[in-house]
Design a protein around this motif. Structure first.
Motif, PDB file in Angstrom:
ATOM      1  N   PHE A  56      15.717  -7.862  20.778  1.00 42.28           N
ATOM      2  CA  PHE A  56      14.893  -7.139  19.816  1.00 42.28           C
ATOM      3  C   PHE A  56      13.998  -8.103  19.042  1.00 42.28           C
ATOM      4  O   PHE A  56      12.810  -7.860  18.839  1.00 42.28           O
ATOM      5  N   GLY A  59      11.148  -9.374  21.159  1.00 42.35           N
ATOM      6  CA  GLY A  59      10.259  -8.376  21.738  1.00 42.35           C
ATOM      7  C   GLY A  59      10.521  -8.107  23.209  1.00 42.35           C
ATOM      8  O   GLY A  59       9.651  -7.579  23.907  1.00 42.35           O
ATOM      9  N   LEU A  61      11.736  -5.822  25.281  1.00 39.91           N
ATOM     10  CA  LEU A  61      12.114  -4.420  25.170  1.00 39.91           C
ATOM     11  C   LEU A  61      11.960  -3.648  26.472  1.00 39.91           C
ATOM     12  O   LEU A  61      12.285  -2.455  26.521  1.00 39.91           O
ATOM     13  N   LEU A  99      13.036  -9.036  10.405  1.00 43.94           N
ATOM     14  CA  LEU A  99      11.968  -8.358  11.148  1.00 43.94           C
ATOM     15  C   LEU A  99      11.858  -6.900  10.715  1.00 43.94           C
ATOM     16  O   LEU A  99      10.743  -6.377  10.528  1.00 43.94           O
ATOM     17  N   THR A 104       6.560  -5.187  10.444  1.00 38.13           N
ATOM     18  CA  THR A 104       5.584  -5.573  11.468  1.00 38.13           C
ATOM     19  C   THR A 104       5.851  -4.908  12.818  1.00 38.13           C
ATOM     20  O   THR A 104       5.111  -5.137  13.766  1.00 38.13           O
ATOM     21  N   THR A 105       6.895  -4.118  12.911  1.00 43.81           N
ATOM     22  CA  THR A 105       7.171  -3.397  14.150  1.00 43.81           C
ATOM     23  C   THR A 105       7.539  -1.961  13.816  1.00 43.81           C
ATOM     24  O   THR A 105       8.121  -1.683  12.763  1.00 43.81           O
ATOM     25  N   SER A 106       7.177  -1.065  14.707  1.00 39.80           N
ATOM     26  CA  SER A 106       7.538   0.338  14.541  1.00 39.80           C
ATOM     27  C   SER A 106       8.403   0.829  15.700  1.00 39.80           C
ATOM     28  O   SER A 106       8.681   2.030  15.800  1.00 39.80           O
ATOM     29  N   HIS A 107       8.842  -0.086  16.557  1.00 43.03           N
ATOM     30  CA  HIS A 107       9.656   0.319  17.698  1.00 43.03           C
ATOM     31  C   HIS A 107      10.961   0.944  17.189  1.00 43.03           C
ATOM     32  O   HIS A 107      11.677   0.332  16.392  1.00 43.03           O
ATOM     33  N   VAL A 110      14.194  -1.250  17.606  1.00 44.47           N
ATOM     34  CA  VAL A 110      14.171  -2.462  16.788  1.00 44.47           C
ATOM     35  C   VAL A 110      14.360  -2.123  15.320  1.00 44.47           C
ATOM     36  O   VAL A 110      15.074  -2.832  14.591  1.00 44.47           O
ATOM     37  N   CYS A 111      13.761  -1.043  14.883  1.00 45.41           N
ATOM     38  CA  CYS A 111      13.817  -0.677  13.464  1.00 45.41           C
ATOM     39  C   CYS A 111      15.147  -0.045  13.066  1.00 45.41           C
ATOM     40  O   CYS A 111      15.434   0.051  11.867  1.00 45.41           O
TER      41      CYS A 111
END
Length: 223
Positions: A56, A59, A61, A99, A104-107, A110-111
């Motif tokens: 994660f 990145g 993924l 993170l 900085t990420t909307s996955h 990951v979130c």
């Protein structure tokens, strides 16, 4: 949906609980098969959790969270002592938490890593009796999985009312939030789900195989 800080906090608490529970296990327990993940040992399960944090954060993924993606994580760590796997997670986990907080990420994976963490913490309990995750963990996982759900199945628990499914028939069932959490993630057999308190018992057989959002176990699990 929960905010970034709550997500990071839930994930950190999960990581700390699992790490503390696993660090003292003897080799026989680390080699024990996880009933909810019958292709994995306890060591494999923790390897996935650490490997997912690494992937994660990097990145990586592609294919997440399907079995080929997790298999690479497990295989890469199969010969590492558990202390080394936990040390890796102790570095990758906080990096993932930062993170999440960075925005900085909307996955979605990951979130919200606490979702996978809660599921596997319960799996670990089923293998070696390390303790269920706390109620806030599984309720958050339910809310995430059902955030857009407005289906025909109403599940009533002491902690709230949930909607699930996409196709009829319309049905209502009463159970505990923990049993619903485990069933939604494929950790309850059709026979176990049929034993819930269905207001229309004739619907139980259908919904007992339609409810799970992940591959469903054929065996009764008691975690």
């Amino acid at each position: 949906m929960i905010d970034a800080k709550t997500s990071a906090d839930l994930y950190r608490a999960n990581r700390e609980r699992v790490s503390k529970a696993v660090v003292g296990l003897d080799p026989a327990d680390l080699d024990r098969q996880v009933p909810a993940c019958p292709q994995w040992s306890v060591h494999n399960l923790v390897s996935h959790l650490s490997g997912a944090a690494v992937d994660f954060g990097a990145g990586n993924l592609a294919g997440a969270p399907l079995p080929p993606w997790t298999a690479v994580q497990v295989q890469a760590r199969q010969n590492l002592p558990i202390d080394a796997v936990l040390a890796e997670w102790a570095t990758a986990g906080p990096a993932l938490e930062r993170l999440i907080l960075s925005g900085t990420t909307s996955h979605p994976f990951v979130c919200n890593p606490y979702v996978d963490g809660a599921v596997h913490e319960a799996d670990l309990h089923g293998a070696v009796g390390t303790g269920r995750p706390p109620v806030e963990a599984w309720l958050a996982a339910l809310d995430w999985m059902l955030s857009d759900a407005d289906g025909p199945l109403t599940v009533i628990t002491p902690d709230g009312t949930f909607r699930a499914g996409s196709d009829e028939p319309v049905a209502t069932v009463h159970t505990s939030s923990y049993e619903f959490f485990r069933a939604l993630f494929g950790r309850r057999s059709p026979e176990q789900i049929q034993k819930w308190d269905w207001e229309s018992p004739e619907h139980a057989a259908l919904w007992s195989v339609e409810l799970a959002r992940l591959p469903q176990t054929p065996k009764d699990l008691t975690d």
